[in-house]
Design an enzyme around this catalytic site. Structure first.
Site, short mmCIF file in Angstrom:
data_model
loop_
_atom_site.label_atom_id
_atom_site.label_comp_id
_atom_site.label_asym_id
_atom_site.label_seq_id
_atom_site.Cartn_x
_atom_site.Cartn_y
_atom_site.Cartn_z
N SER A 127 26.49 59.58 -136.30
CA SER A 127 26.36 58.14 -136.15
C SER A 127 26.21 57.40 -137.48
CB SER A 127 25.16 57.81 -135.27
OG SER A 127 23.96 58.28 -135.86
N LYS A 177 21.16 53.07 -143.87
CA LYS A 177 21.59 52.98 -142.47
C LYS A 177 20.74 51.96 -141.73
CE LYS A 177 22.42 56.05 -138.46
NZ LYS A 177 22.25 57.43 -137.93
N SER A 197 24.07 63.67 -137.21
CA SER A 197 24.56 62.35 -137.64
C SER A 197 24.57 62.09 -139.13
CB SER A 197 23.73 61.25 -136.96
OG SER A 197 24.22 61.02 -135.68
N1 GLN Z 1 26.30 62.89 -132.05
C1 GLN Z 1 25.01 63.23 -131.56
C2 GLN Z 1 24.63 62.28 -130.46
O1 GLN Z 1 25.43 61.50 -130.10
C3 GLN Z 1 24.01 63.23 -132.67
C4 GLN Z 1 23.58 61.87 -133.05
C5 GLN Z 1 22.59 61.85 -134.17
O2 GLN Z 1 22.40 62.82 -134.88
N2 GLN Z 1 21.91 60.72 -134.30
O3 GLN Z 1 23.55 62.29 -129.95
#
Ligand code: GLN
Length: 498
Positions: A155, A80, A179
């Site tokens: 994400s 990532k 994420s």
């Molecule tokens: N979807 C969550 C957010 O937007 C979690 C994101 C993540 O785990 N990086 O913050």
């Protein structure tokens, strides 16, 4: 005979050890797969093909010289784009870091290099890891290989799609509120959020430091044990890293879960979850029961406050962490200078950050501002303690808990972008684990209308071995994790490579 890109890590490393295949062949097969499907999936921001081939040749050379290598040697991985890679552009899918090349490696990368794993490239994500669909990337949208009109989740959507479609054997993502697990669920991959502090955060570009944790995507629990083994452990460079021995995760995969106590938290089986998701999870519970697990109900009463607490704490920490992007030290710099220093910094940030990042910074700065701190931030931290106490009580009775990973299967691209709140609700079942610092694993649990459903296993702090044992036993009894999406046809030529 499966294609080389369809092998699991366990299968490939056995074939590599016996010299039936070479690391060069394996890496080439994945780069060809990228060439074939990337035009339609778009998982990678950067493909490091030349370096990957050089590293693969090095692995083959070492093997020819008779050097004993570990199970990840020659295994092609995707990383990532939030994880710092020395000499390789690391963008966080943000204009702010579009041209940033880190001068050092994250600790996880150092571990993977020592294991002689091969990096194929850096994957697309929601900007600075803020989002649940990968649509917040400043560059382009990643598509779900199971249906190209749907989001891969986020994400870490690029890493999830890459593993799901065979562009990489495994990948790394980061999980602050779900994420890794949620995109894992939406793409039929295995996805782990380790216990807070189990894996070093050194070199992970910070979003919300008390919640962030790096975790792998793999095709089965066995491969997950190998990936976690490589990256887990104490790191003096991360002051929040846990100084505890790392168990032999592969040895935990005995196939035997007789007498294992698995709790079903009633608050995770509520209205709002798609019936097809619920049915698949209930079926998975039956499967575990038939394997000898003891299933019982439990309650995590503060679950309903999880999202509210998270959307105070995560933005608060993000507003502090992202203050460093001022256009001076590194990252984007405003070209048009209209006034003094303040104008320069605000111009830089106005140009460099996308809408969601700005929304989070504003929310966080507001929650931390004088007069509001007690009402918002302090209160959210108290809720966090209550959520942790719920889990402590549950884990006094159960070895692990089971739930859906996400309330829905993969949703259509564009369907939630104009409604941030609907997007936030997607993480209702994943966020509590980050708030409590415990571990969580999403595994393929079946299909609803042709789309994958993820089953989430939650474990106490440092309970990864237990989760992997349950997942492996489940995978010996089911074949959901072996299913592939139909190969999407490339619409256009893949992106320029570095
Ligand atoms: N979807 C969550 C957010 O937007 C979690 C994101 C993540 O785990 N990086 O913050």
């Amino acid at each position: 005979m499966p294609e080389l890109w369809q092998l699991t890590i366990s299968e490939a490393s056995e074939a590599l050890r016996r010299r039936e295949i070479s690391a060069t062949e394996l890496t080439r097969a994945h780069l060809d797969r990228i060439e074939q499907v990337e035009g339609s999936v778009r998982a990678f921001v950067t493909v490091t093909d030349q370096q990957a081939m050089r590293d693969a040749e090095q692995v083959d050379r070492l093997r020819r010289e008779g050097v004993e290598l570990g199970p990840l040697a020659g295994v092609p991985l995707a990383i990532k784009d939030v994880i710092s890679t020395k000499g390789v552009r690391t963008t966080c899918s943000s204009r702010m870091l579009e041209h940033y090349t880190p001068p050092y490696d994250a600790t996880v990368m150092t571990h993977l290099h020592e294991a002689h794993a091969i990096m194929l490239g850096k994957t697309n994500m929601d900007e600075f890891a803020m989002g649940s669909s990968t649509e917040n990337s400043a560059f382009f949208t990643t598509h779900n290989p199971w249906d190209l009109n749907r989001a891969p989740g986020g994400s870490s959507g690029g890493s999830a799609s890459a593993v799901a479609v065979g562009e990489a054997m495994a990948a790394l993502g980061s999980d602050t509120g779900g994420s890794v697990r949620q995109p894992g669920a939406l793409t039929n991959t295995n996805a782990l959020k380790p216990t807070y502090g189990r894996v070093s955060r050194y070199g992970l570009i910070a979003f919300a430091s008390s919640l962030d944790q790096i975790g792998p995507f793999t095709r089965n629990a066995r491969d997950m044990a190998l990936m976690l083994q490589a990256i887990a452990g104490y790191d003096p460079l991360d002051s929040t890293s846990i100084n505890a021995p790392v168990p032999d995760y592969s040895a935990a995969l005995t196939g035997d879960i007789k007498g294992m106590r698995i709790g079903v938290p009633q608050e995770y089986f509520v209205e709002g979850t798609e019936p097809g998701v619920r049915a698949a999870v209930e079926q998975a519970i039956e499967t575990l029961k038939s394997l000898g697990a003891e299933i019982g109900e439990c309650s995590l009463p503060h679950t309903r406050y999880g999202i509210a607490a998270y959307y105070i704490i995560a933005p608060a920490e993000c507003s502090a962490n992202l203050a460093r992007y001022d256009g001076v030290k590194y990252g984007h710099t405003a070209k048009k200078l209209s006034g003094g220093l303040i104008d320069f910094v605000s111009e830089t940030r106005a140009e460099g950050f996308g809408a969601e990042v700005k929304r989070r910074i504003m929310l966080g700065a507001y929650a931390l501002s004088s007069g509001y701190y007690d009402a918002y931030y302090l209160k959210a931290e108290r809720v966090r303690t209550l959520i942790k106490q719920d889990f402590d009580a549950a884990f006094a009775r159960f070895d692990a808990l089971i739930s859906p990973t996400s309330p829905s299967v993969a949703f259509e691209l564009g369907s939630k972008v104009s409604d941030p709140y609907a997007m936030y609700l997607n993480d209702v079942f994943t966020i509590p684990a980050n708030l409590a610092g415990i571990c969580g694993l999403s595994i393929p649990g079946g299909f609803s209308e042709g789309l994958p459903v993820g089953v989430q296993l939650l474990g106490p702090a440092l309970g990864e071995a237990t989760l992997l044992r349950i997942a492996d036993a489940f995978q010996r009894a089911t074949d959901y994790h072996t299913k592939w999406p139909e190969t999407p046809v490339a619409k256009k030529k893949s992106r320029k490579r570095s």
